[in-house]
Design a protein around this motif. Structure first.
Motif, PDB file in Angstrom:
ATOM      1  N   GLN A  80     -18.046  -0.602  26.888  1.00 43.08           N
ATOM      2  CA  GLN A  80     -18.264   0.460  27.888  1.00 43.08           C
ATOM      3  C   GLN A  80     -17.817   0.044  29.294  1.00 43.08           C
ATOM      4  OE1 GLN A  80     -22.034   2.578  27.461  1.00 43.08           O
ATOM      5  NE2 GLN A  80     -22.317   1.687  25.419  1.00 43.08           N
ATOM      6  N   TYR A  81     -16.792  -0.771  29.341  1.00 42.82           N
ATOM      7  CA  TYR A  81     -16.194  -1.198  30.611  1.00 42.82           C
ATOM      8  C   TYR A  81     -15.350  -0.061  31.172  1.00 42.82           C
ATOM      9  CZ  TYR A  81     -12.973  -3.794  33.685  1.00 42.82           C
ATOM     10  OH  TYR A  81     -12.211  -4.223  34.737  1.00 42.82           O
ATOM     11  N   ASP A 104     -24.385   8.701  18.530  1.00 41.11           N
ATOM     12  CA  ASP A 104     -24.724   7.448  19.204  1.00 41.11           C
ATOM     13  C   ASP A 104     -23.590   6.447  18.962  1.00 41.11           C
ATOM     14  OD1 ASP A 104     -25.765   4.959  20.019  1.00 41.11           O
ATOM     15  OD2 ASP A 104     -27.808   5.556  19.534  1.00 41.11           O
ATOM     16  N   ILE A 105     -22.786   6.192  19.989  1.00 38.28           N
ATOM     17  CA  ILE A 105     -21.614   5.330  19.802  1.00 38.28           C
ATOM     18  C   ILE A 105     -22.011   3.882  19.514  1.00 38.28           C
ATOM     19  CG2 ILE A 105     -20.147   6.773  21.246  1.00 38.28           C
ATOM     20  CD1 ILE A 105     -20.335   4.602  23.411  1.00 38.28           C
ATOM     21  N   ASN A 106     -23.146   3.442  20.053  1.00 39.71           N
ATOM     22  CA  ASN A 106     -23.565   2.054  19.813  1.00 39.71           C
ATOM     23  C   ASN A 106     -23.924   1.826  18.347  1.00 39.71           C
ATOM     24  OD1 ASN A 106     -23.314   1.050  22.498  1.00 39.71           O
ATOM     25  ND2 ASN A 106     -25.179   2.140  23.048  1.00 39.71           N
ATOM     26  N   VAL A 107     -24.577   2.799  17.745  1.00 40.38           N
ATOM     27  CA  VAL A 107     -24.919   2.699  16.330  1.00 40.38           C
ATOM     28  C   VAL A 107     -23.652   2.745  15.485  1.00 40.38           C
ATOM     29  CG1 VAL A 107     -26.054   3.841  14.383  1.00 40.38           C
ATOM     30  CG2 VAL A 107     -27.226   3.667  16.591  1.00 40.38           C
ATOM     31  N   VAL A 108     -22.745   3.655  15.825  1.00 42.46           N
ATOM     32  CA  VAL A 108     -21.498   3.799  15.072  1.00 42.46           C
ATOM     33  C   VAL A 108     -20.660   2.537  15.167  1.00 42.46           C
ATOM     34  CG1 VAL A 108     -19.302   5.037  14.943  1.00 42.46           C
ATOM     35  CG2 VAL A 108     -21.423   6.302  15.221  1.00 42.46           C
ATOM     36  N   ILE A 117      -9.098   2.756  13.220  1.00 39.75           N
ATOM     37  CA  ILE A 117     -10.191   3.595  13.720  1.00 39.75           C
ATOM     38  C   ILE A 117     -10.305   3.416  15.226  1.00 39.75           C
ATOM     39  CG2 ILE A 117     -12.641   4.124  13.548  1.00 39.75           C
ATOM     40  CD1 ILE A 117     -12.635   2.981  10.758  1.00 39.75           C
ATOM     41  N   ILE A 118     -10.292   4.530  15.932  1.00 35.70           N
ATOM     42  CA  ILE A 118     -10.382   4.525  17.394  1.00 35.70           C
ATOM     43  C   ILE A 118     -11.643   5.277  17.814  1.00 35.70           C
ATOM     44  CG2 ILE A 118      -9.228   5.128  19.554  1.00 35.70           C
ATOM     45  CD1 ILE A 118      -6.606   5.319  17.874  1.00 35.70           C
ATOM     46  N   LEU A 119     -12.507   4.605  18.556  1.00 41.08           N
ATOM     47  CA  LEU A 119     -13.716   5.236  19.083  1.00 41.08           C
ATOM     48  C   LEU A 119     -13.530   5.464  20.575  1.00 41.08           C
ATOM     49  CD1 LEU A 119     -16.686   6.157  18.897  1.00 41.08           C
ATOM     50  CD2 LEU A 119     -17.352   3.761  19.180  1.00 41.08           C
TER      51      LEU A 119
END
Length: 248
Positions: free
Chosen positions: A37-38, A12-16, A116-118
């Motif tokens: 998330q653009y 879950d990217i939003n949680v991370v 850090i790159i997500l």
């Protein structure tokens, strides 16, 4: 020393993202950039984070020569800012008469200890002296708190009369043909104890914009939810995405 990257899968990217922000906020220096998330061909990541400082820019006699040397010497990620008034280093000193200053220094650039790159469902952690696996372990153990509610009373830096006087003068410049469009801003001030992470989390929930930023330089914080990209350089191409009807 060379920065080494390690990649980790996330669910879950939003949680991370919230865990990354909470973890990073404990560092004296950090810069958290959120794309929200653009979808754009110019977007190369969902979230970018730099924490800690391996090296900080300290200019010599010639500011811009020192800056070029700093960039060339480090050849790495560099985070930071230039205040608006830094333009006076390349313009005539009389161009701007603005004396309203923030608590931030005129400039601050740093090479982060950890990057850090997500992107997608992957987190890439770049380290030089740290253990990327330990860093990731610390991040995913973070407990994200719910945003707090704060009531803030803002006070304008300039009075109403002074504000109206400045507007009147700006109108005169437009009538005289000195300029045709003016983006006049004013500064507001407030004194309150807040949780910067909590306020930023609430800000981006209300105003979800692609160039959001949580930026800390010691005791100074900048919380931004901007819809504008000033400049992005990709090889020999410059990209600008303003919102004021400017042709880019």
């Amino acid at each position: 020393m060379t920065r080494v990257y390690h990649t980790f899968q996330v669910i879950d990217i939003n949680v991370v993202k919230q865990q990354m922000l909470t973890w990073a906020s404990r560092f004296n220096v950090c810069c958290f950039l959120d794309n929200q998330q653009y979808v754009s061909s110019y977007s190369s990541f969902e979230c970018l984070l730099g924490v800690g400082s391996l090296s900080i820019f300290k200019p010599g006699t010639n500011f811009f020569n020192s800056l070029s040397s700093f960039i060339d010497f480090n050849n790495d990620w560099i985070f930071g800012h230039f205040n608006y008034e830094i333009k006076n280093k390349i313009e005539l000193p009389t161009v701007s008469k603005n004396t309203e200053e923030s608590a931030f220094p005129a400039y601050f650039l740093f090479v982060p200890e950890i990057v850090i790159i997500l992107k997608g469902n992957q987190v890439k952690i770049g380290v030089i002296i740290h253990d990327a696996f330990l860093v990731y372990s610390q991040i995913i153990k973070e407990v994200v708190a719910e945003p707090c509610h704060h009531v803030v009373a803002f006070t304008p830096i300039i009075s109403r009369n002074e504000y109206l006087q400045r507007i009147s003068k700006l109108k005169e410049h437009i009538h005289q043909g000195d300029c045709y469009e003016i983006n006049f801003c004013q500064q507001f001030d407030a004194t309150i104890e807040i949780n910067p992470v909590s306020v930023f989390s609430k800000l981006i929930k209300i105003s979800s914009n692609p160039f959001s930023a949580f930026y800390r330089v010691h005791d100074n914080y900048l919380l931004s939810a901007s819809p504008e990209r000033y400049l992005k350089k990709v090889k020999d191409k410059l990209v600008s995405q303003p919102i004021k009807g400017t042709l880019a």
